[in-house]
Design an enzyme around this catalytic site. Sequence first.
Site, PDB file in Angstrom:
ATOM      1  N   THR A 192       0.855  -1.197   0.000  1.00 24.26           N
ATOM      2  CA  THR A 192       0.000   0.000   0.000  1.00 24.26           C
ATOM      3  C   THR A 192       0.889   1.245   0.000  1.00 24.26           C
ATOM      4  OG1 THR A 192      -0.141   0.133   2.412  1.00 24.26           O
ATOM      5  CG2 THR A 192      -1.788  -1.228   1.302  1.00 24.26           C
ATOM      6  N   VAL A 206      14.287   0.195   0.488  1.00 20.56           N
ATOM      7  CA  VAL A 206      15.473   1.055   0.349  1.00 20.56           C
ATOM      8  C   VAL A 206      16.096   0.892  -1.026  1.00 20.56           C
ATOM      9  CG1 VAL A 206      16.062   1.217   2.772  1.00 20.56           C
ATOM     10  CG2 VAL A 206      16.870  -0.729   1.475  1.00 20.56           C
ATOM     11  N   GLY A 248      15.155   0.972  -4.083  1.00 19.68           N
ATOM     12  CA  GLY A 248      14.470   0.302  -5.192  1.00 19.68           C
ATOM     13  C   GLY A 248      14.982  -1.082  -5.494  1.00 19.68           C
ATOM     14  N   GLU A 305       6.444  13.689  -8.377  1.00 21.70           N
ATOM     15  CA  GLU A 305       5.022  13.841  -8.057  1.00 21.70           C
ATOM     16  C   GLU A 305       4.596  15.303  -8.234  1.00 21.70           C
ATOM     17  OE1 GLU A 305       3.219  11.165  -6.719  1.00 21.70           O
ATOM     18  OE2 GLU A 305       4.990   9.897  -6.924  1.00 21.70           O
ATOM     19  N   ASP A 334      12.282  11.411   1.454  1.00 22.94           N
ATOM     20  CA  ASP A 334      12.353  10.027   0.963  1.00 22.94           C
ATOM     21  C   ASP A 334      13.740   9.441   1.235  1.00 22.94           C
ATOM     22  OD1 ASP A 334      11.415   7.761  -0.911  1.00 22.94           O
ATOM     23  OD2 ASP A 334      13.235   8.467  -1.891  1.00 22.94           O
ATOM     24  N   LYS A 364      14.804   6.279   3.836  1.00 21.01           N
ATOM     25  CA  LYS A 364      15.583   5.102   3.454  1.00 21.01           C
ATOM     26  C   LYS A 364      16.854   4.998   4.285  1.00 21.01           C
ATOM     27  CE  LYS A 364      13.827   5.217  -1.308  1.00 21.01           C
ATOM     28  NZ  LYS A 364      14.022   5.881  -2.613  1.00 21.01           N
ATOM     29  N   GLY A 372      10.914   2.745  -9.835  1.00 27.94           N
ATOM     30  CA  GLY A 372      10.214   2.062 -10.919  1.00 27.94           C
ATOM     31  C   GLY A 372       9.488   0.858 -10.372  1.00 27.94           C
TER      32      GLY A 372
END
Lengths: 330, 330
Positions: A84, A140, A142, A198, A209, A213, A307
């Site tokens: 989510t 963390v 990606g 965004e 962000d 991480k 991604g």
Amino acid sequence: MSRLLIAGHGSVGKAFHELLLSDATQLKSLLGEAPRIVAVVRRSGAWLDEAGVGPGATLLAKRQSLSVVEALDKVRPDVFIELTPSNLQTGEPGRTHIRAALERGIPVITANKGPLLRHYDELTTLAREKGVAFRYEGTVAGSIPTLNLHEYCLPGNPVTRIDGILNGTCNYILTRMAEEALGFDEALAEAQELGYAEADPSADVDGHDAAAKLAILAKHVLGLPISFEDVRREGIRAISASAISLARKEGYSIRLVASVDAANKNASVAPRLVPRGSSLDVGGSLNVVRLTTKHAGAFTISGKGAGGKETATAVLSDLIHVLRDAGRAR
Amino acid sequence: MSRLLIAGHGSVGKAFHELLLSDATQLKSLLGEAPRIVAVVRRSGAWLDEAGVGPGATLLAKRQSLSVVEALDKVRPDVFIELTPSNLQTGEPGRTHIRAALERGIPVITANKGPLLRHYDELTTLAREKGVAFRYEGTVAGSIPTLNLHEYCLPGNPVTRIDGILNGTCNYILTRMAEEALGFDEALAEAQELGYAEADPSADVDGHDAAAKLAILAKHVLGLPISFEDVRREGIRAISASAISLARKEGYSIRLVASVDAANKNASVAPRLVPRGSSLDVGGSLNVVRLTTKHAGAFTISGKGAGGKETATAVLSDLIHVLRDAGRAR
């Protein structure tokens, strides 16, 4: 056959769903049997199908009104996948979902930073107490397998410091500012047009962000009790085209670098001068993580940081570990 | 308590021995008990001591005349560590040692390229048939955890291509030629003085070492039946200072790049133009490996490629895997 319940069906959830279906043959050869998604719960409803939920999850006839916790009780999956949207303030609703699964003895995999950032000790302790697997590689950097690299590739060689570029959006903006002599606002607008940023870019460009991480990495890899608020944080809004051009002339790139050191316990996310061409100077939307070790110097690993599909590979690698370990334990 | 027999006590063997002793406390916390080296066999003799062989292995009084195979029978270690010098032509005596251990059901860890290069199928098949662990992270790219990265961090995400700089000596020579406008002979002499290159440098500068590592990677990671002779190989002796300077002016470095592609099965080691500052353009004696994957683009990992201590960390990580897996199986 392993039965999965996925909560959340955004870009990572969809990509993970498609990956499981497209690679079913390969997963069967890896695991003996391909895991099957028997439930998808998203904001608009729950889809349950023991034969496997279709990737669109749009069979309206089968939609049920179930919360994630209700679906966990009804389905009793072998593994719960929490994807989510991240809430960096509260960690909800991810935290509630993860707690519910762990309390029921159901292994959990997530790519959702919020619950880890805000409830790391609570959730990892609960998993340990219940003896249930809980993995979160996708939270963390990606697709870069940072947590698994630490766990499986560097045992016996303690990590003493972590530096990295953990936010691809900022790196894209800084790269474009340098390449095209753009101002911050222009580069941001371009990143937004391309879907890299965004509409409200503050989570990225103000460093939230990356700081989230870094805090997770600091706890997981270094064992430091560092919270989001402990990370000294400075974003990239104030970086000007002329600052970048000046740095470039002197042989440097400006990068948003996240760093944490086990010795002095300092954690920071801030724009830094990085020698051009050095291992931290990755371009575009790449991420990079440098792990400094006690016995073998530094390892630097770079790859696609964001991604849906890339993060889905991290979730899949966690799933394979969970299922293999469960198979061994049987 | 796990009892180890080490064959070979050169730079890697000594460094591994010291690492086990210096990190005993940490290994105990990782594994429950620190492993103990109860036998060291080297050219000048064998040292056996159930209380633990001292790091110098020089207690002359205790020296015995035992071959490695005799010592395996006498000691019956829990794990055998093969670190004798590499022979890229025959793979001996490493192959004989490894066979002897596997046939006796003793897990094997090696950093010796020769046996893998020349007898990969024979040795991996024997290990599988006997159901015995056989690990060799230290044979490719020194401390960089290439094989473990593939095994543990990218399951479910097949590697389709490998590119890398696998020989630190060549990279050091090429870096110095570029930095100081040196000729090949001058840079080689400097590397020899500093101990980066052997008196007979051909294994390094003619690309044999890189080709051997590439062949092992091609078999292990890509499953390709590529032998040493299948690797198209060109060294760096013919690279001139002027070629490097010309490349530099155009924004390139010259690097000895090893590449293998799963689709066309081509494997080569050759000097290549690499864009300056790109992920393959590492400097000095570093190594770098780029794994291109099916689902998440390329991962690039760089680190110290050679050095006794660095390679010893790869051996130690293999040992921890073997002992953990054995512990789980009990």
